[in-house]
Motif scaffolding. Structure first.
Motif, PDB file in Angstrom:
ATOM      1  N   ILE A   1       9.065  10.134   5.019  1.00  0.00           N
ATOM      2  CA  ILE A   1      10.025   9.795   6.078  1.00  0.00           C
ATOM      3  C   ILE A   1       9.746   8.358   6.498  1.00  0.00           C
ATOM      4  O   ILE A   1       8.586   7.976   6.685  1.00  0.00           O
ATOM      5  N   ALA A   2      10.782   7.566   6.637  1.00  0.00           N
ATOM      6  CA  ALA A   2      10.612   6.166   6.995  1.00  0.00           C
ATOM      7  C   ALA A   2      10.815   5.939   8.486  1.00  0.00           C
ATOM      8  O   ALA A   2      11.693   6.541   9.110  1.00  0.00           O
ATOM      9  N   ASN A   3       9.983   5.069   9.031  1.00  0.00           N
ATOM     10  CA  ASN A   3      10.100   4.592  10.401  1.00  0.00           C
ATOM     11  C   ASN A   3      10.877   3.273  10.355  1.00  0.00           C
ATOM     12  O   ASN A   3      10.597   2.439   9.505  1.00  0.00           O
ATOM     13  N   PRO A   4      11.828   3.045  11.230  1.00  0.00           N
ATOM     14  CA  PRO A   4      12.617   1.809  11.145  1.00  0.00           C
ATOM     15  C   PRO A   4      11.851   0.576  11.605  1.00  0.00           C
ATOM     16  O   PRO A   4      10.761   0.674  12.170  1.00  0.00           O
ATOM     17  N   ASN A   5      12.447  -0.572  11.371  1.00  0.00           N
ATOM     18  CA  ASN A   5      11.935  -1.835  11.877  1.00  0.00           C
ATOM     19  C   ASN A   5      11.850  -1.775  13.404  1.00  0.00           C
ATOM     20  O   ASN A   5      12.697  -1.157  14.063  1.00  0.00           O
ATOM     21  N   CYS A   6      10.848  -2.418  13.968  1.00  0.00           N
ATOM     22  CA  CYS A   6      10.626  -2.346  15.413  1.00  0.00           C
ATOM     23  C   CYS A   6      11.839  -2.819  16.216  1.00  0.00           C
ATOM     24  O   CYS A   6      12.204  -2.213  17.226  1.00  0.00           O
ATOM     25  N   SER A   7      12.483  -3.887  15.775  1.00  0.00           N
ATOM     26  CA  SER A   7      13.633  -4.404  16.523  1.00  0.00           C
ATOM     27  C   SER A   7      14.844  -3.484  16.409  1.00  0.00           C
ATOM     28  O   SER A   7      15.662  -3.399  17.324  1.00  0.00           O
TER      29      SER A   7
ATOM     30  N   ILE B   1       0.840  -1.202   0.000  1.00  0.00           N
ATOM     31  CA  ILE B   1       0.000   0.000   0.000  1.00  0.00           C
ATOM     32  C   ILE B   1       0.872   1.248   0.000  1.00  0.00           C
ATOM     33  O   ILE B   1       0.607   2.223  -0.714  1.00  0.00           O
ATOM     34  N   SER B   2       1.937   1.228   0.799  1.00  0.00           N
ATOM     35  CA  SER B   2       2.796   2.400   0.887  1.00  0.00           C
ATOM     36  C   SER B   2       3.493   2.711  -0.428  1.00  0.00           C
ATOM     37  O   SER B   2       3.608   3.874  -0.820  1.00  0.00           O
ATOM     38  N   LYS B   3       3.969   1.683  -1.117  1.00  0.00           N
ATOM     39  CA  LYS B   3       4.637   1.906  -2.405  1.00  0.00           C
ATOM     40  C   LYS B   3       3.707   2.568  -3.405  1.00  0.00           C
ATOM     41  O   LYS B   3       4.118   3.409  -4.196  1.00  0.00           O
ATOM     42  N   GLU B   4       2.432   2.186  -3.345  1.00  0.00           N
ATOM     43  CA  GLU B   4       1.458   2.770  -4.273  1.00  0.00           C
ATOM     44  C   GLU B   4       1.037   4.165  -3.855  1.00  0.00           C
ATOM     45  O   GLU B   4       0.969   5.084  -4.684  1.00  0.00           O
ATOM     46  N   TRP B   5       0.764   4.356  -2.566  1.00  0.00           N
ATOM     47  CA  TRP B   5       0.109   5.575  -2.117  1.00  0.00           C
ATOM     48  C   TRP B   5       1.041   6.668  -1.590  1.00  0.00           C
ATOM     49  O   TRP B   5       0.745   7.855  -1.744  1.00  0.00           O
ATOM     50  N   SER B   6       2.143   6.310  -0.952  1.00  0.00           N
ATOM     51  CA  SER B   6       2.990   7.344  -0.338  1.00  0.00           C
ATOM     52  C   SER B   6       3.484   8.394  -1.333  1.00  0.00           C
ATOM     53  O   SER B   6       3.428   9.595  -1.039  1.00  0.00           O
ATOM     54  N   PRO B   7       3.961   7.998  -2.540  1.00  0.00           N
ATOM     55  CA  PRO B   7       4.367   9.032  -3.501  1.00  0.00           C
ATOM     56  C   PRO B   7       3.206   9.921  -3.935  1.00  0.00           C
ATOM     57  O   PRO B   7       3.381  11.141  -4.094  1.00  0.00           O
ATOM     58  N   LYS B   8       2.019   9.347  -4.100  1.00  0.00           N
ATOM     59  CA  LYS B   8       0.840  10.140  -4.488  1.00  0.00           C
ATOM     60  C   LYS B   8       0.494  11.145  -3.403  1.00  0.00           C
ATOM     61  O   LYS B   8       0.197  12.310  -3.683  1.00  0.00           O
TER      62      LYS B   8
ATOM     63  N   ASP C   1      16.811   8.749  -0.951  1.00  0.00           N
ATOM     64  CA  ASP C   1      16.119  10.034  -0.923  1.00  0.00           C
ATOM     65  C   ASP C   1      15.082  10.123   0.192  1.00  0.00           C
ATOM     66  O   ASP C   1      14.343  11.106   0.265  1.00  0.00           O
ATOM     67  N   VAL C   2      15.016   9.109   1.024  1.00  0.00           N
ATOM     68  CA  VAL C   2      14.045   9.080   2.123  1.00  0.00           C
ATOM     69  C   VAL C   2      14.799   8.923   3.442  1.00  0.00           C
ATOM     70  O   VAL C   2      15.484   7.921   3.655  1.00  0.00           O
ATOM     71  N   PRO C   3      14.704   9.892   4.353  1.00  0.00           N
ATOM     72  CA  PRO C   3      15.382   9.741   5.645  1.00  0.00           C
ATOM     73  C   PRO C   3      14.729   8.665   6.494  1.00  0.00           C
ATOM     74  O   PRO C   3      13.502   8.519   6.510  1.00  0.00           O
ATOM     75  N   LEU C   4      15.548   7.892   7.179  1.00  0.00           N
ATOM     76  CA  LEU C   4      15.113   6.864   8.125  1.00  0.00           C
ATOM     77  C   LEU C   4      15.432   7.410   9.513  1.00  0.00           C
ATOM     78  O   LEU C   4      16.606   7.642   9.828  1.00  0.00           O
ATOM     79  N   ILE C   5      14.412   7.609  10.336  1.00  0.00           N
ATOM     80  CA  ILE C   5      14.591   8.438  11.530  1.00  0.00           C
ATOM     81  C   ILE C   5      14.170   7.748  12.824  1.00  0.00           C
ATOM     82  O   ILE C   5      13.092   7.166  12.917  1.00  0.00           O
TER      83      ILE C   5
ATOM     84  N   GLY D   1       2.527  12.285  -1.004  1.00  0.00           N
ATOM     85  CA  GLY D   1       3.608  13.255  -0.909  1.00  0.00           C
ATOM     86  C   GLY D   1       3.523  14.342  -1.965  1.00  0.00           C
ATOM     87  O   GLY D   1       3.799  15.519  -1.698  1.00  0.00           O
ATOM     88  N   LYS D   2       3.101  13.973  -3.168  1.00  0.00           N
ATOM     89  CA  LYS D   2       2.984  14.957  -4.263  1.00  0.00           C
ATOM     90  C   LYS D   2       1.857  15.948  -4.015  1.00  0.00           C
ATOM     91  O   LYS D   2       1.839  17.024  -4.606  1.00  0.00           O
ATOM     92  N   GLN D   3       0.926  15.574  -3.133  1.00  0.00           N
ATOM     93  CA  GLN D   3      -0.159  16.504  -2.783  1.00  0.00           C
ATOM     94  C   GLN D   3       0.249  17.463  -1.668  1.00  0.00           C
ATOM     95  O   GLN D   3      -0.570  18.248  -1.188  1.00  0.00           O
ATOM     96  N   GLY D   4       1.529  17.379  -1.258  1.00  0.00           N
ATOM     97  CA  GLY D   4       2.039  18.292  -0.243  1.00  0.00           C
ATOM     98  C   GLY D   4       1.897  17.816   1.177  1.00  0.00           C
ATOM     99  O   GLY D   4       2.230  18.537   2.122  1.00  0.00           O
ATOM    100  N   CYS D   5       1.419  16.591   1.358  1.00  0.00           N
ATOM    101  CA  CYS D   5       1.260  15.998   2.692  1.00  0.00           C
ATOM    102  C   CYS D   5       2.490  15.161   3.000  1.00  0.00           C
ATOM    103  O   CYS D   5       2.912  14.342   2.182  1.00  0.00           O
ATOM    104  N   VAL D   6       3.077  15.345   4.166  1.00  0.00           N
ATOM    105  CA  VAL D   6       4.266  14.587   4.558  1.00  0.00           C
ATOM    106  C   VAL D   6       3.849  13.207   5.068  1.00  0.00           C
ATOM    107  O   VAL D   6       3.034  13.097   5.987  1.00  0.00           O
ATOM    108  N   VAL D   7       4.417  12.169   4.463  1.00  0.00           N
ATOM    109  CA  VAL D   7       4.111  10.788   4.847  1.00  0.00           C
ATOM    110  C   VAL D   7       5.186  10.270   5.802  1.00  0.00           C
ATOM    111  O   VAL D   7       6.376  10.341   5.496  1.00  0.00           O
ATOM    112  N   ILE D   8       4.750   9.752   6.937  1.00  0.00           N
ATOM    113  CA  ILE D   8       5.648   9.048   7.863  1.00  0.00           C
ATOM    114  C   ILE D   8       5.240   7.581   7.803  1.00  0.00           C
ATOM    115  O   ILE D   8       4.173   7.208   8.286  1.00  0.00           O
TER     116      ILE D   8
END
Length: 344
Positions: free
Chosen positions: A125-131, A76-83, A103-107, A85-92
């Motif tokens: 912006i990417a959230n890391p793996n839980c572990s 879902i993220s691969k399909e929707w996150s770029p769309k 090109d995506v910070p992992l924070i 983001g292009k609308q000006g909404c920051v995706v975490i």
């Protein structure tokens, strides 16, 4: 004027936790929107003392939304996150879809907050793996002082890391064992009740699993590319809370007492380390808590400048929902985002 926040995957374990944490922390949101697939449209979820109805992601317009907390899986993220983001909404994003994109910070805010400035390239912006999240929170302050060379980590990961299906399977299998019913494996490759499974995610060509590879790649990206890390990821019959046994080799000398003092002062860390019965943290202690608990701090005499630690954290919170909300807070604290919606 506050922010407009959308939660994608609001009916899942992490999505519901995101809603709880936004309310708990008093996040400056004027409006919170719950989104999910069409089949979940109309489902009610809790946001503080309010109940909000879930809307369909497919038909939602993000043009006036400031922040999207994405917890709906990599596809879902691969399909929707770029769309979005292009609308000006920051995706975490909480999935693994964007973690390794240059090109995506992992924070993790306690670890590499300055890297957040790079979000403008894709508005993701990417959230890391839980572990990984709980691991680097503990490693960062020690690395700053003594420089980590190598990490060996064995994880003891709860079934909630596999979502609601994982939690349901542990419950169902445990009940089946007690009443002598047949035990069925659906979510996991082997029985999880009263067992441990040394297999999380898919196997790779070198024999490691993807979960183990994620810990190595993400630690390098967030903390230091020079760090060598090897992991063994194990699923255990615990509902909430990931645990990790960690051995660390440093370039500079560091004692257990020094490490204990450093970690006591470190953001996000809580040291519980008494050399007595019960003087340590367990997954049960971490459930519902924000901190990364650190116990069993001791010197490892098998290597020069070595330490051993026990790390425990609520994987639904610091490993996922809490970290995502902290990233959103960091955007606001650093004045990197302004509310777009117009006042009524």
């Amino acid at each position: 004027m506050g922010f407009k926040v959308a939660i994608v995957g609001a009916t899942g374990n992490v999505g519901r936790e995101m809603l709880n944490i936004l309310e708990e922390r008093g996040f400056p949101a004027d409006e919170v929107v719950a989104l999910a697939s069409r089949r979940s449209q109309g489902t009610e979820v809790s946001y503080g003392d309010r109940t909000i109805k879930v809307k369909s992601l497919d038909t939602y317009d993000f043009s006036d939304t400031d922040i999207c907390l994405m917890s709906a899986g990599g596809t879902i993220s691969k399909e929707w996150s770029p769309k979005i983001g292009k609308q000006g909404c920051v995706v975490i994003d909480n999935s693994s879809a964007w973690r390794y994109d240059q090109d995506v910070p992992l924070i993790v805010p306690e670890v590499n907050p300055d890297a957040i400035a790079g979000f403008t390239r894709k508005n993701i912006i990417a959230n890391p793996n839980c572990s990984t999240a709980q691991l680097v929170v503990a490693l960062k302050p020690l690395h700053d002082i003594a420089t980590i060379k190598r990490v060996v980590v064995s994880t003891y990961q709860s079934v909630s890391g596999a979502g609601k299906e994982g939690m349901d399977e542990l419950f169902t299998q445990t009940r089946a064992v007690f009443v002598a019913d047949a035990v069925q494996n659906k979510k996991f490759t082997k029985r999880i009740a009263f067992n441990v499974i040394p297999h999380i995610d898919v196997f790779m060509e070198d024999g490691y699993t993807k979960e183990e590879w994620k810990m190595m790649a993400e630690t390098k990206k967030m903390l230091d590319p020079k760090i060598k890390l090897t992991a063994t990821a194990v699923r255990v019959p615990v509902f909430i809370g990931h645990s990790e046994a960690v051995n660390i080799e440093f370039e500079k000398p560091i004692t257990a007492d020094e490490a204990r003092d450093i970690l006591r002062e470190a953001p996000g860390c809580l040291v519980i380390d008494k050399h007595e019965d019960g003087g340590y943290a367990t997954p049960l202690d971490s459930a519902g808590e924000d901190a990364t608990y650190i116990s069993r701090i001791r010197e490892d005499a098998t290597v020069e400048n070595g330490l051993a630690l026990w790390i425990v954290s609520d994987n639904l919170r610091k490993g996922a929902a809490l970290n995502a909300v902290q990233i959103a807070e960091l955007l606001i604290e650093r004045d990197l985002i302004k509310p777009r919606q117009k006042a009524a």
